[in-house]
Design an enzyme around this catalytic site. Structure first.
Site, PDB file in Angstrom:
ATOM      1  CE1 TYR A 263       3.554   8.283   3.022  1.00 18.28           C
ATOM      2  CE2 TYR A 263       2.597  10.105   2.637  1.00 18.28           C
ATOM      3  CZ  TYR A 263       3.336   8.680   2.290  1.00 18.28           C
ATOM      4  OH  TYR A 263       2.579   8.343   1.213  1.00 18.28           O
TER       5      TYR A 263
ATOM      6  CE  LYS B  60       6.222   8.462   1.564  1.00 16.22           C
ATOM      7  NZ  LYS B  60       6.827   7.046   0.571  1.00 16.22           N
TER       8      LYS B  60
ATOM      9  CG  ASP C 134      10.916  -3.840   9.648  1.00 16.94           C
ATOM     10  OD1 ASP C 134      11.605  -3.127   9.134  1.00 16.94           O
ATOM     11  OD2 ASP C 134      10.489  -4.442  11.104  1.00 16.94           O
ATOM     12  CB  VAL C 135      12.726  -1.645   4.428  1.00 18.56           C
ATOM     13  CG1 VAL C 135      12.575  -2.125   3.143  1.00 18.56           C
ATOM     14  CG2 VAL C 135      11.518  -1.224   5.608  1.00 18.56           C
TER      15      VAL C 135
HETATM   16  N1  LIG Z   1      -1.276   4.416  -2.740  1.00 14.81           N
HETATM   17  C1  LIG Z   1      -1.211   5.942  -2.479  1.00 14.81           C
HETATM   18  O1  LIG Z   1      -2.260   6.715  -2.609  1.00 14.81           O
HETATM   19  C2  LIG Z   1       0.076   6.290  -2.833  1.00 14.81           C
HETATM   20  C3  LIG Z   1       0.906   8.181  -2.792  1.00 14.81           C
HETATM   21  C4  LIG Z   1       2.421   8.026  -3.071  1.00 14.81           C
HETATM   22  C5  LIG Z   1       3.447   7.677  -2.596  1.00 14.81           C
HETATM   23  N2  LIG Z   1       2.554   5.938  -2.182  1.00 14.81           N
HETATM   24  C6  LIG Z   1       3.644   5.493  -1.882  1.00 14.81           C
HETATM   25  O2  LIG Z   1       3.450   4.095  -2.520  1.00 14.81           O
HETATM   26  C7  LIG Z   1       4.625   3.233  -1.378  1.00 14.81           C
HETATM   27  C8  LIG Z   1       3.838   1.785  -1.856  1.00 14.81           C
HETATM   28  O3  LIG Z   1       2.746   1.946  -0.970  1.00 14.81           O
HETATM   29  P1  LIG Z   1       0.952   1.345  -0.849  1.00 14.81           P
HETATM   30  O4  LIG Z   1       0.386   2.254  -1.273  1.00 14.81           O
HETATM   31  O5  LIG Z   1       1.143   0.628  -2.421  1.00 14.81           O
HETATM   32  O6  LIG Z   1       0.592   1.361  -0.060  1.00 14.81           O
HETATM   33  P2  LIG Z   1       0.375  -0.751   1.072  1.00 14.81           P
HETATM   34  O7  LIG Z   1      -0.531  -1.688   0.408  1.00 14.81           O
HETATM   35  O8  LIG Z   1       0.157  -0.166   1.706  1.00 14.81           O
HETATM   36  O9  LIG Z   1       1.564  -1.095   0.678  1.00 14.81           O
HETATM   37  C9  LIG Z   1       2.761  -0.860   1.816  1.00 14.81           C
HETATM   38  C10 LIG Z   1       4.124  -1.887   1.286  1.00 14.81           C
HETATM   39  O10 LIG Z   1       4.900  -1.563   2.399  1.00 14.81           O
HETATM   40  C11 LIG Z   1       5.940  -2.366   2.725  1.00 14.81           C
HETATM   41  N3  LIG Z   1       5.823  -1.917   4.276  1.00 14.81           N
HETATM   42  C12 LIG Z   1       5.759  -1.279   5.297  1.00 14.81           C
HETATM   43  N4  LIG Z   1       6.548  -1.014   6.176  1.00 14.81           N
HETATM   44  C13 LIG Z   1       7.745  -2.732   6.232  1.00 14.81           C
HETATM   45  C14 LIG Z   1       8.286  -2.608   6.646  1.00 14.81           C
HETATM   46  N5  LIG Z   1       8.876  -2.062   7.869  1.00 14.81           N
HETATM   47  N6  LIG Z   1       9.534  -3.738   6.492  1.00 14.81           N
HETATM   48  C15 LIG Z   1       9.430  -4.249   4.541  1.00 14.81           C
HETATM   49  N7  LIG Z   1       7.964  -3.395   3.751  1.00 14.81           N
HETATM   50  C16 LIG Z   1       7.436  -2.585   4.935  1.00 14.81           C
HETATM   51  C17 LIG Z   1       4.459  -3.618   3.704  1.00 14.81           C
HETATM   52  O11 LIG Z   1       4.300  -4.784   3.457  1.00 14.81           O
HETATM   53  P3  LIG Z   1       4.472  -5.553   4.637  1.00 14.81           P
HETATM   54  O12 LIG Z   1       3.457  -5.190   5.784  1.00 14.81           O
HETATM   55  O13 LIG Z   1       4.523  -6.780   4.140  1.00 14.81           O
HETATM   56  O14 LIG Z   1       6.183  -5.865   5.291  1.00 14.81           O
HETATM   57  C18 LIG Z   1       3.290  -3.243   1.970  1.00 14.81           C
HETATM   58  O15 LIG Z   1       3.815  -3.930   0.511  1.00 14.81           O
HETATM   59  C19 LIG Z   1       4.396   3.737  -0.348  1.00 14.81           C
HETATM   60  O16 LIG Z   1       6.613   3.921   0.398  1.00 14.81           O
HETATM   61  C20 LIG Z   1       3.939   4.546  -0.386  1.00 14.81           C
HETATM   62  O17 LIG Z   1       3.981   5.931   0.708  1.00 14.81           O
HETATM   63  C21 LIG Z   1       1.094   5.576  -1.966  1.00 14.81           C
END
Ligand SMILES: NC(=O)c1ccc[n+]([C@@H]2O[C@H](COP(=O)([O-])OP(=O)(O)OC[C@H]3O[C@@H](n4cnc5c(N)ncnc54)[C@H](OP(=O)(O)O)[C@@H]3O)[C@@H](O)[C@H]2O)c1
Length: 261
Positions: A164, A168, A70-71
């Protein structure tokens, strides 16, 4: 000096650690790094999902190790870097990608618990994991690259995402602050600011009618797709980006610079 793309972007001998590698963009980042020669430490909470990603990377000829953490847990962070180091050597590429969405609520209704939860994962952990990675790079006297994942919501805001968006925006500042302090030591710190990519963080919303309207407002007329972030990641992670530090690269189909008029 060779300027061939294949050599500039080659990550052979590099050791990457990707947080949030169990899903979405993190899985894509891990695969892109492995495909280009890096050994990759996959970090997240869901061990079963990490095992699948590791298997896929190995099936494609890459090297990976799955590390459950967990980060927000500092002891788990130390263990994760130790485990990555034991498997492959000092981490020279950190992708600070783990993140959660805020459960949408008006700013005047955000609870202290929700605020703290979002900020601790989306902001605090980004700083502390970067700090740990940098400390170890300096101790090992090795060059390195840290890539933080920001968002278009670090530049503009929408209703319902105050925590959020604040986190960011902070990621962009952490990136600059670390960059200027670490540049002299050969550690570069940059960020990628993705637009909307359909992942588990937002699929219900983006696949809804509201999502369709959002999509129409993106200058390129579509959401981000698998592969759209790989170029920016590989540029920042590899020697191709060796004079780039403190930057945030927008990968959003033109979304964040648009003013509707
Ligand atoms: N998708 C978009 O449109 C978008 C746009 C801009 C920015 N982002 C950013 O991109 C990044 C990845 O997001 P995503 O879209 O790929 O979402 P996602 O599919 O929900 O993935 C989020 C990842 O973060 C991990 N995570 C969450 N809380 C954690 C914790 N406490 N400890 C360790 N790991 C944790 C989850 O793994 P576990 O649940 O297995 O721990 C999962 O692998 C994020 O920072 C998000 O804000 C996404």
């Amino acid at each position: 000096m060779s300027m061939k793309a294949a050599e500039l972007f080659d990550l052979k001998g590099r050791v990457a650690l990707v947080t949030g590698a169990s899903s979405g963009l993190g899985t894509q980042f891990a695969k892109a790094l492995a495909d280009n020669g890096a050994a990759v430490a996959l970090v997240a909470r869901r061990a079963d999902r990490l095992a699948e990603v590791k298997k896929a990377i190995e099936a494609a000829g890459g090297r990976a190790v799955a590390i459950e953490a967990d980060v927000t847990d500092r002891a788990a962070m130390t263990r994760a870097f130790d485990a990555a180091e034991k498997a492959f050597g000092t981490v020279t590429i950190l992708v600070n990608n783990a993140g959660i969405a805020q459960s949408p609520s008006r700013a005047i209704e955000v609870s202290p618990e929700e605020w703290r939860k979002v900020l601790s994962i989306d902001l605090d952990a980004v700083f502390f994991w970067a700090q740990e990675a940098a400390r170890r790079m300096l101790a090992a006297k090795t060059q390195g690259s840290i890539v933080n994942i920001a968002s278009v919501l670090g530049f503009g805001v929408a209703k319902g995402v105050a925590a959020y968006a604040t986190a960011k925006a902070g990621v962009v500042q952490i990136t600059k602050a670390l960059a200027v302090e670490l540049a002299f030591k050969g550690v570069r710190v940059n960020a990628i600011s993705p637009g909307w990519f359909v992942t588990e963080i937002n699929d219900k919303y983006l696949m809804s009618e509201a999502g369709e309207a959002l999509k129409r407002d993106i200058p390129m007329g579509r959401f981000g797709e698998e592969g759209d972030l790989a170029g920016a990641l590989l540029l920042l992670a590899s020697d191709a980006g060796r004079y780039i530090t403190g930057a945030t690269i927008m990968v959003d189909g033109g979304q964040v610079v648009q003013i509707k008029g």
